[in-house]
Write a protein that holds these residues in place. Structure first.
Motif, PDB file in Angstrom:
ATOM      1  N   ALA A 109      41.878  44.140  39.925  1.00 18.02           N
ATOM      2  CA  ALA A 109      43.238  44.353  39.420  1.00 18.02           C
ATOM      3  C   ALA A 109      43.250  45.453  38.359  1.00 18.02           C
ATOM      4  O   ALA A 109      44.122  46.328  38.354  1.00 18.02           O
ATOM      5  N   LEU A 110      42.266  45.415  37.465  1.00 17.97           N
ATOM      6  CA  LEU A 110      42.188  46.434  36.422  1.00 17.97           C
ATOM      7  C   LEU A 110      41.899  47.811  37.022  1.00 17.97           C
ATOM      8  O   LEU A 110      42.462  48.821  36.582  1.00 17.97           O
ATOM      9  N   ASP A 119      55.138  51.152  32.099  1.00 20.17           N
ATOM     10  CA  ASP A 119      54.908  49.832  32.702  1.00 20.17           C
ATOM     11  C   ASP A 119      53.449  49.655  33.093  1.00 20.17           C
ATOM     12  O   ASP A 119      52.852  48.591  32.874  1.00 20.17           O
ATOM     13  N   THR A 120      52.872  50.710  33.667  1.00 15.11           N
ATOM     14  CA  THR A 120      51.486  50.627  34.113  1.00 15.11           C
ATOM     15  C   THR A 120      50.524  50.549  32.929  1.00 15.11           C
ATOM     16  O   THR A 120      49.604  49.724  32.920  1.00 15.11           O
ATOM     17  N   VAL A 121      50.748  51.394  31.923  1.00 11.65           N
ATOM     18  CA  VAL A 121      49.883  51.397  30.738  1.00 11.65           C
ATOM     19  C   VAL A 121      49.960  50.056  30.014  1.00 11.65           C
ATOM     20  O   VAL A 121      48.935  49.470  29.632  1.00 11.65           O
ATOM     21  N   ALA A 122      51.187  49.558  29.822  1.00  9.17           N
ATOM     22  CA  ALA A 122      51.369  48.288  29.112  1.00  9.17           C
ATOM     23  C   ALA A 122      50.770  47.130  29.898  1.00  9.17           C
ATOM     24  O   ALA A 122      50.183  46.199  29.307  1.00  9.17           O
ATOM     25  N   SER A 123      50.893  47.159  31.213  1.00  9.18           N
ATOM     26  CA  SER A 123      50.352  46.084  32.047  1.00  9.18           C
ATOM     27  C   SER A 123      48.827  46.073  32.017  1.00  9.18           C
ATOM     28  O   SER A 123      48.198  45.011  31.935  1.00  9.18           O
ATOM     29  N   GLU A 124      48.249  47.253  32.073  1.00 11.43           N
ATOM     30  CA  GLU A 124      46.786  47.346  32.005  1.00 11.43           C
ATOM     31  C   GLU A 124      46.282  46.820  30.659  1.00 11.43           C
ATOM     32  O   GLU A 124      45.304  46.067  30.601  1.00 11.43           O
ATOM     33  N   ALA A 125      46.980  47.184  29.578  1.00 15.95           N
ATOM     34  CA  ALA A 125      46.588  46.726  28.246  1.00 15.95           C
ATOM     35  C   ALA A 125      46.741  45.210  28.120  1.00 15.95           C
ATOM     36  O   ALA A 125      45.874  44.528  27.554  1.00 15.95           O
ATOM     37  N   LEU A 126      47.827  44.671  28.661  1.00 18.52           N
ATOM     38  CA  LEU A 126      48.063  43.228  28.583  1.00 18.52           C
ATOM     39  C   LEU A 126      46.984  42.468  29.338  1.00 18.52           C
ATOM     40  O   LEU A 126      46.501  41.419  28.872  1.00 18.52           O
ATOM     41  N   TRP A 157      42.752  48.825  40.010  1.00 17.92           N
ATOM     42  CA  TRP A 157      43.976  49.270  40.690  1.00 17.92           C
ATOM     43  C   TRP A 157      44.999  49.785  39.687  1.00 17.92           C
ATOM     44  O   TRP A 157      45.625  50.834  39.910  1.00 17.92           O
ATOM     45  N   LEU A 158      45.147  49.072  38.566  1.00 19.43           N
ATOM     46  CA  LEU A 158      46.087  49.522  37.539  1.00 19.43           C
ATOM     47  C   LEU A 158      45.642  50.854  36.936  1.00 19.43           C
ATOM     48  O   LEU A 158      46.475  51.713  36.619  1.00 19.43           O
ATOM     49  N   GLY A 159      44.348  51.027  36.781  1.00 20.95           N
ATOM     50  CA  GLY A 159      43.837  52.291  36.263  1.00 20.95           C
ATOM     51  C   GLY A 159      44.170  53.453  37.183  1.00 20.95           C
ATOM     52  O   GLY A 159      44.553  54.541  36.721  1.00 20.95           O
ATOM     53  N   LYS A 160      44.045  53.250  38.474  1.00 24.45           N
ATOM     54  CA  LYS A 160      44.400  54.286  39.444  1.00 24.45           C
ATOM     55  C   LYS A 160      45.896  54.587  39.398  1.00 24.45           C
ATOM     56  O   LYS A 160      46.312  55.748  39.469  1.00 24.45           O
ATOM     57  N   GLN A 161      46.710  53.536  39.248  1.00 24.42           N
ATOM     58  CA  GLN A 161      48.158  53.733  39.154  1.00 24.42           C
ATOM     59  C   GLN A 161      48.522  54.508  37.894  1.00 24.42           C
ATOM     60  O   GLN A 161      49.405  55.379  37.912  1.00 24.42           O
ATOM     61  N   ARG A 162      47.826  54.201  36.795  1.00 30.45           N
ATOM     62  CA  ARG A 162      48.087  54.911  35.537  1.00 30.45           C
ATOM     63  C   ARG A 162      47.809  56.401  35.691  1.00 30.45           C
ATOM     64  O   ARG A 162      48.607  57.240  35.247  1.00 30.45           O
ATOM     65  N   LYS A 163      46.698  56.766  36.308  1.00 31.30           N
ATOM     66  CA  LYS A 163      46.354  58.176  36.495  1.00 31.30           C
ATOM     67  C   LYS A 163      47.382  58.872  37.389  1.00 31.30           C
ATOM     68  O   LYS A 163      47.762  60.025  37.141  1.00 31.30           O
ATOM     69  N   ARG A 164      47.838  58.164  38.420  1.00 32.90           N
ATOM     70  CA  ARG A 164      48.835  58.747  39.317  1.00 32.90           C
ATOM     71  C   ARG A 164      50.153  58.981  38.580  1.00 32.90           C
ATOM     72  O   ARG A 164      50.797  60.026  38.730  1.00 32.90           O
TER      73      ARG A 164
END
Length: 281
Positions: A261-262, A237-244, A264-271
């Motif tokens: 926003a990007l 979900d995080t990877v797809a959302s960041e890409a979208l 924050w999503l990057g930090k969530q992806r790493k986590r």
């Protein structure tokens, strides 16, 4: 209407695999048709999610019976389910992005508003695609075509329990192979982790379909598969959302703090990536 596995785990537990197909497929086809029709009246994220899941289950069921089908027949029908799932999934992708950013502390309201607008436009396209595709006809034709081929094939009949054991075993080996590959992969190689998610999801569906036919307990395995699916699903979900968000950055450039926003999503992806890596090991 039942939405989970209980609605489709009552077919005959004995007999031949060729004969059993219809008892597995018919309830799921009916369920999917109802869900597709409901989307025209219910634009909620949950309605689209249920439809996409049901279509994925259909693809997994056809995969399970692939050895008994002509290659072309199996590929044709699975392609239909992929096409319909993609149509529903495009709107669902916006839903996931909105849900994630809505949790972000201090998320720009203007950005969320623009995402809602984009979601609405995509929903209109999704509905039109599903309507024009005539989902009821497509699914019923797929069911009739596959059933006819299974009932008229000259290949030797195979006992359902033996067939199920072989297909579940093949799916288990596929998952183990992908887990092994993901353990060795770098975190930047998201495809390797995504393959684990897909293989785990397929195996889970097979257990839900064929659980009553399988020998021995499989509750522990199913529980582990749900954990894998949950953990890897959050990463996806995080990877797809960041890409979208990146794909639509130019359209959203003036809609609030896109960079925040990007980030924050990057930090969530790493986590999330650390979490799935720990789960694999």
């Amino acid at each position: 209407m039942k939405q989970d596995s209980e609605a489709i785990t009552e077919p005959a537990r004995e007999g031949f695999a060729q004969q059993a197909f219809a008892s597995y497929a018919a309830p799921l086809i009916g369920q999917t048709i109802e869900l597709a029709e409901a989307v025209h009246d219910d634009a909620s994220p949950e309605a689209l999610h249920r439809l996409r899941v049901s279509l994925r289950r259909l693809r997994s069921l056809w995969w399970a019976f692939a050895p008994l089908l002509d290659k072309g027949e199996n590929e044709r029908q699975r392609a239909v389910y992929q096409f319909l799932a993609t149509a529903a999934g495009k709107t669902r992708d916006w839903d996931i992005l909105i849900e994630l950013l809505d949790k972000q502390r201090g998320a720009a309201r203007d950005l969320l508003t623009r995402l809602e607008q984009a979601r609405g436009e995509t929903l209109a396209v999704s509905r039109e695609t599903l309507l024009n595709a005539d989902v009821k006809r497509l699914l019923r034709e797929a069911f009739a075509s596959t059933s006819a081929q299974l009932n008229t094939a000259h290949e030797p009949r195979i006992a359902l329990h033996k067939f199920v054991a072989k297909r579940v075993g093949a799916s288990e080996r596929s998952l183990k192979k992908r887990i092994k590959r993901a353990r060795r992969a770098k975190r930047s190689n998201y495809a390797a982790f995504h393959d684990v998610r897909k293989a785990g999801k397929k195996l889970r569906y097979l257990f839900e379909f064929f659980g009553p036919v399988l020998q021995g307990g499989h509750k522990r395995t199913l529980k582990r598969l749900k954990r894998i699916q949950q953990c890897f699903g959050k990463l996806n979900d995080t990877v797809a959302s960041e890409a979208l968000l990146r794909e639509n950055a130019s359209m959203l450039a003036d809609a609030g703090d896109l960079d925040a926003a990007l980030h924050w999503l990057g930090k969530q992806r790493k986590r999330r990536m650390r979490a799935v890596t720990a789960l694999l090991h």
